[in-house]
Motif scaffolding. Structure first.
Motif, PDB file in Angstrom:
ATOM      1  N   MET A 169       3.831   8.901  -0.964  1.00 36.31           N
ATOM      2  CA  MET A 169       4.515   9.481  -2.126  1.00 36.31           C
ATOM      3  C   MET A 169       3.676  10.608  -2.734  1.00 36.31           C
ATOM      4  SD  MET A 169       7.171   7.609  -1.968  1.00 36.31           S
ATOM      5  CE  MET A 169       8.055   7.985  -3.477  1.00 36.31           C
ATOM      6  N   GLU A 192      11.516  -5.529  -4.694  1.00 36.23           N
ATOM      7  CA  GLU A 192      10.686  -5.393  -5.899  1.00 36.23           C
ATOM      8  C   GLU A 192      10.055  -3.999  -5.977  1.00 36.23           C
ATOM      9  OE1 GLU A 192       7.667  -8.355  -6.457  1.00 36.23           O
ATOM     10  OE2 GLU A 192       7.114  -7.543  -8.414  1.00 36.23           O
ATOM     11  N   LEU A 193       9.580  -3.519  -4.832  1.00 38.95           N
ATOM     12  CA  LEU A 193       8.980  -2.183  -4.820  1.00 38.95           C
ATOM     13  C   LEU A 193      10.031  -1.118  -5.127  1.00 38.95           C
ATOM     14  CD1 LEU A 193       6.285  -0.806  -4.453  1.00 38.95           C
ATOM     15  CD2 LEU A 193       6.665  -0.751  -1.993  1.00 38.95           C
ATOM     16  N   ARG A 194      11.215  -1.283  -4.561  1.00 34.02           N
ATOM     17  CA  ARG A 194      12.294  -0.331  -4.851  1.00 34.02           C
ATOM     18  C   ARG A 194      12.600  -0.267  -6.352  1.00 34.02           C
ATOM     19  NH1 ARG A 194      16.890  -0.214  -0.200  1.00 34.02           N
ATOM     20  NH2 ARG A 194      15.502  -0.559   1.557  1.00 34.02           N
ATOM     21  N   SER A 195      12.471  -1.407  -6.997  1.00 34.20           N
ATOM     22  CA  SER A 195      12.848  -1.460  -8.414  1.00 34.20           C
ATOM     23  C   SER A 195      11.852  -0.725  -9.313  1.00 34.20           C
ATOM     24  CB  SER A 195      12.989  -2.922  -8.872  1.00 34.20           C
ATOM     25  OG  SER A 195      11.710  -3.532  -8.990  1.00 34.20           O
ATOM     26  N   ILE A 196      10.649  -0.475  -8.813  1.00 39.45           N
ATOM     27  CA  ILE A 196       9.658   0.216  -9.665  1.00 39.45           C
ATOM     28  C   ILE A 196       9.297   1.610  -9.159  1.00 39.45           C
ATOM     29  CG2 ILE A 196       8.604  -1.876 -10.651  1.00 39.45           C
ATOM     30  CD1 ILE A 196       6.336  -1.589  -8.567  1.00 39.45           C
ATOM     31  N   LEU A 197       9.663   1.930  -7.910  1.00 35.90           N
ATOM     32  CA  LEU A 197       9.306   3.259  -7.386  1.00 35.90           C
ATOM     33  C   LEU A 197      10.145   4.354  -8.040  1.00 35.90           C
ATOM     34  CD1 LEU A 197       8.753   2.909  -3.516  1.00 35.90           C
ATOM     35  CD2 LEU A 197       7.097   3.706  -5.220  1.00 35.90           C
ATOM     36  N   ALA A 198       9.500   5.494  -8.257  1.00 35.91           N
ATOM     37  CA  ALA A 198      10.175   6.677  -8.794  1.00 35.91           C
ATOM     38  C   ALA A 198       9.569   7.901  -8.115  1.00 35.91           C
ATOM     39  CB  ALA A 198       9.968   6.759 -10.306  1.00 35.91           C
ATOM     40  N   CYS A 199      10.244   9.016  -8.229  1.00 38.34           N
ATOM     41  CA  CYS A 199       9.717  10.256  -7.650  1.00 38.34           C
ATOM     42  C   CYS A 199       8.405  10.610  -8.370  1.00 38.34           C
ATOM     43  CB  CYS A 199      10.732  11.379  -7.821  1.00 38.34           C
ATOM     44  SG  CYS A 199      10.084  12.999  -7.351  1.00 38.34           S
ATOM     45  N   LYS A 224       9.930  11.689 -11.622  1.00 34.12           N
ATOM     46  CA  LYS A 224      10.047  10.277 -12.031  1.00 34.12           C
ATOM     47  C   LYS A 224      11.496   9.772 -11.960  1.00 34.12           C
ATOM     48  CE  LYS A 224       5.747  11.091 -13.095  1.00 34.12           C
ATOM     49  NZ  LYS A 224       4.746  10.974 -12.025  1.00 34.12           N
ATOM     50  N   ASP A 278      15.265   8.686  -9.941  1.00 31.11           N
ATOM     51  CA  ASP A 278      15.674   7.652  -8.990  1.00 31.11           C
ATOM     52  C   ASP A 278      15.550   8.159  -7.551  1.00 31.11           C
ATOM     53  OD1 ASP A 278      16.229   6.111 -11.138  1.00 31.11           O
ATOM     54  OD2 ASP A 278      18.418   6.350 -11.043  1.00 31.11           O
ATOM     55  N   PHE A 300       0.844  -1.202   0.000  1.00 35.06           N
ATOM     56  CA  PHE A 300       0.000   0.000   0.000  1.00 35.06           C
ATOM     57  C   PHE A 300       0.880   1.253   0.000  1.00 35.06           C
ATOM     58  CE2 PHE A 300      -2.833  -3.250   1.703  1.00 35.06           C
ATOM     59  CZ  PHE A 300      -4.002  -2.994   1.006  1.00 35.06           C
ATOM     60  N   LEU A 301       0.509   2.216  -0.849  1.00 35.84           N
ATOM     61  CA  LEU A 301       1.278   3.445  -0.986  1.00 35.84           C
ATOM     62  C   LEU A 301       0.348   4.646  -1.070  1.00 35.84           C
ATOM     63  CD1 LEU A 301       3.639   2.643  -4.000  1.00 35.84           C
ATOM     64  CD2 LEU A 301       4.321   2.731  -1.619  1.00 35.84           C
ATOM     65  N   GLY A 302       0.754   5.748  -0.468  1.00 35.80           N
ATOM     66  CA  GLY A 302       0.055   7.005  -0.688  1.00 35.80           C
ATOM     67  C   GLY A 302       0.493   7.566  -2.029  1.00 35.80           C
ATOM     68  N   ILE A 319       3.708   2.820   5.571  1.00 33.53           N
ATOM     69  CA  ILE A 319       3.175   3.143   4.239  1.00 33.53           C
ATOM     70  C   ILE A 319       3.938   4.329   3.654  1.00 33.53           C
ATOM     71  CG2 ILE A 319       1.144   4.032   3.005  1.00 33.53           C
ATOM     72  CD1 ILE A 319      -0.601   2.376   4.875  1.00 33.53           C
ATOM     73  N   PRO A 320       4.644   4.119   2.541  1.00 28.86           N
ATOM     74  CA  PRO A 320       5.301   5.259   1.889  1.00 28.86           C
ATOM     75  C   PRO A 320       4.252   6.254   1.395  1.00 28.86           C
ATOM     76  CG  PRO A 320       6.104   3.154   1.000  1.00 28.86           C
ATOM     77  CD  PRO A 320       4.886   2.853   1.821  1.00 28.86           C
ATOM     78  N   SER A 340       6.030  -0.286 -15.571  1.00 24.29           N
ATOM     79  CA  SER A 340       6.262  -1.098 -14.372  1.00 24.29           C
ATOM     80  C   SER A 340       5.212  -2.179 -14.148  1.00 24.29           C
ATOM     81  CB  SER A 340       6.278  -0.198 -13.123  1.00 24.29           C
ATOM     82  OG  SER A 340       7.423   0.620 -13.114  1.00 24.29           O
ATOM     83  N   ASP A 349      10.521  -3.341   0.182  1.00 25.78           N
ATOM     84  CA  ASP A 349      11.185  -4.529  -0.365  1.00 25.78           C
ATOM     85  C   ASP A 349      11.822  -4.233  -1.723  1.00 25.78           C
ATOM     86  OD1 ASP A 349       9.221  -5.563  -2.606  1.00 25.78           O
ATOM     87  OD2 ASP A 349       7.999  -4.919  -0.922  1.00 25.78           O
ATOM     88  N   PRO A 378       3.951   7.413  -8.520  1.00 24.23           N
ATOM     89  CA  PRO A 378       5.380   7.338  -8.177  1.00 24.23           C
ATOM     90  C   PRO A 378       6.035   6.043  -8.667  1.00 24.23           C
ATOM     91  CG  PRO A 378       4.086   6.679  -6.291  1.00 24.23           C
ATOM     92  CD  PRO A 378       3.093   6.974  -7.405  1.00 24.23           C
ATOM     93  N   PHE A 379       5.917   5.775  -9.946  1.00 27.06           N
ATOM     94  CA  PHE A 379       6.490   4.547 -10.506  1.00 27.06           C
ATOM     95  C   PHE A 379       7.261   4.852 -11.783  1.00 27.06           C
ATOM     96  CE2 PHE A 379       2.455   3.488  -8.406  1.00 27.06           C
ATOM     97  CZ  PHE A 379       2.957   2.737  -7.363  1.00 27.06           C
ATOM     98  N   ARG A 380       8.228   3.993 -12.055  1.00 29.81           N
ATOM     99  CA  ARG A 380       8.955   4.084 -13.322  1.00 29.81           C
ATOM    100  C   ARG A 380       8.013   3.733 -14.475  1.00 29.81           C
ATOM    101  NH1 ARG A 380      14.477   4.031 -12.266  1.00 29.81           N
ATOM    102  NH2 ARG A 380      15.000   3.331 -10.155  1.00 29.81           N
TER     103      ARG A 380
END
Lengths: 250, 56
Positions: free
Chosen positions: B44, B5-12, B16, B18, A87-89, B41-42, A101, B3, A96-98
């Motif tokens: 973002m 996997e989440l780190r690998s897809i998260l972006a600003c 957007k 790193d 879960f994310l805000g 919970i992040p 994805s 985790d 907030p994803f590449r």
């Protein structure tokens, strides 16, 4: 928006209309056909869609604008034995994803809260893999101005965070502009028990009485279009039409 | 805990770009913003980010 949902998070988790039914079953059928893709559920609300997809998808990420809603959704998923949903805000306008994805993005009964739909659709298109699927469900707007105006007024009186429901044509136009191709569509009617539907938003007795009066005083064709049932002068139920769309990227 | 996997897809959410992952926050060095992690919970959300300056 955040104020509206902060206080009603628990009610959304318990909402029968959001928990399931033929509408969610259709989205799941479409989702299963896409295989074991990573899934993003945008504006997850009570988390029902994310939970349902997590039964057959190893990675489900669920976002919502409202932290109390995320906490309630996470607690609900945990109570069902599911603790792997992330879960994310996040704002649908600024995900907030590449890029590329997710294989599937879902957005169920939420887009009518978005201040504007096109920016959110552009974000969905961006985070989807080429060939990925966007599975959308929302309250269907009307092309008839009188009916559209009537139901919008009902929705806004109950829930000020309701912005607008798009018609089928508007959805197709918005999706096409964002780079999607509509692959399948369905219209599902969803019955709404009036007490439960109005009760979920914790309206004041006065606001509720005004809403009832507005519905009862509206032209009969407006009530008929949404299958309002009235017994002894009291509203019992009505029916929303939901549009379900499977759109492909590209 | 975020985790792998989440780190690998998260972006600003803003640029957007790193991100840097810390225990209690997620940092966008390009925007010089830190996104909080609350109750695991992040968050973002651009409006929730705090200014961040790299350690000298």
């Amino acid at each position: 928006m955040q104020a509206q949902f902060g206080g009603t998070a628990e009610a959304y988790v318990r909402s029968a209309g959001h928990a399931g039914g033929p509408d969610l079953d259709r989205l799941l059928e479409w989702g299963r056909a896409t295989g074991q893709s990573r899934v993003l559920d945008v504006a997850t609300g009570g988390g029902h869609t994310a939970l349902a997809f997590s039964a057959f998808t190893p990675t489900v990420v669920a976002t919502d604008l409202t932290e109390p809603m995320l906490l309630a959704a996470r607690a609900f998923a945990a109570s069902q034995g599911m603790t792997t949903i992330r879960f994310l805000g996040a704002d649908a306008d600024a995900l907030p994803f590449r890029d590329a994805s997710f294989g599937v993005v879902t957005c169920r009964i939420a887009a009518h809260h978005f201040p504007a739909v096109p920016p959110a659709l552009r974000q969905v298109a961006r985070v989807l893999l080429p060939g990925g699927s966007f599975l959308l469900q929302d309250i269907l707007g009307h092309d008839d101005p009188e009916l559209a105006g009537f139901i919008l007024e009902v929705e806004k009186r109950r829930d000020p965070s309701h912005v607008r429901s798009l018609s089928r044509r508007e959805w197709t136009d918005c999706l096409t502009s964002a780079g999607f191709t509509v692959i399948e569509e369905a219209i599902v009617t969803k019955g709404r028990p009036w007490e439960e539907w109005t009760g979920r938003m914790r309206m004041s007795a006065e606001a509720r009485a005004h809403l009832d009066r507005f519905v009862l005083d509206a032209p009969a064709r407006c009530r008929e279009a949404f299958s309002f049932t009235v017994e002894d002068g009291r509203i019992r139920s009505f029916a929303d039409r939901m549009v379900l769309i499977r759109a492909g990227k590209g | 805990m975020i985790d792998e996997e989440l780190r690998s897809i998260l972006a600003c959410p803003a640029c957007k770009g790193d991100l840097l992952f810390e225990e209690a926050r997620i940092i966008c060095p390009a925007c010089k913003k830190a996104y909080p992690i609350r109750d695991g919970i992040p968050v973002m959300l651009i409006g929730e980010a705090e200014p961040w300056t790299p350690a000298a």
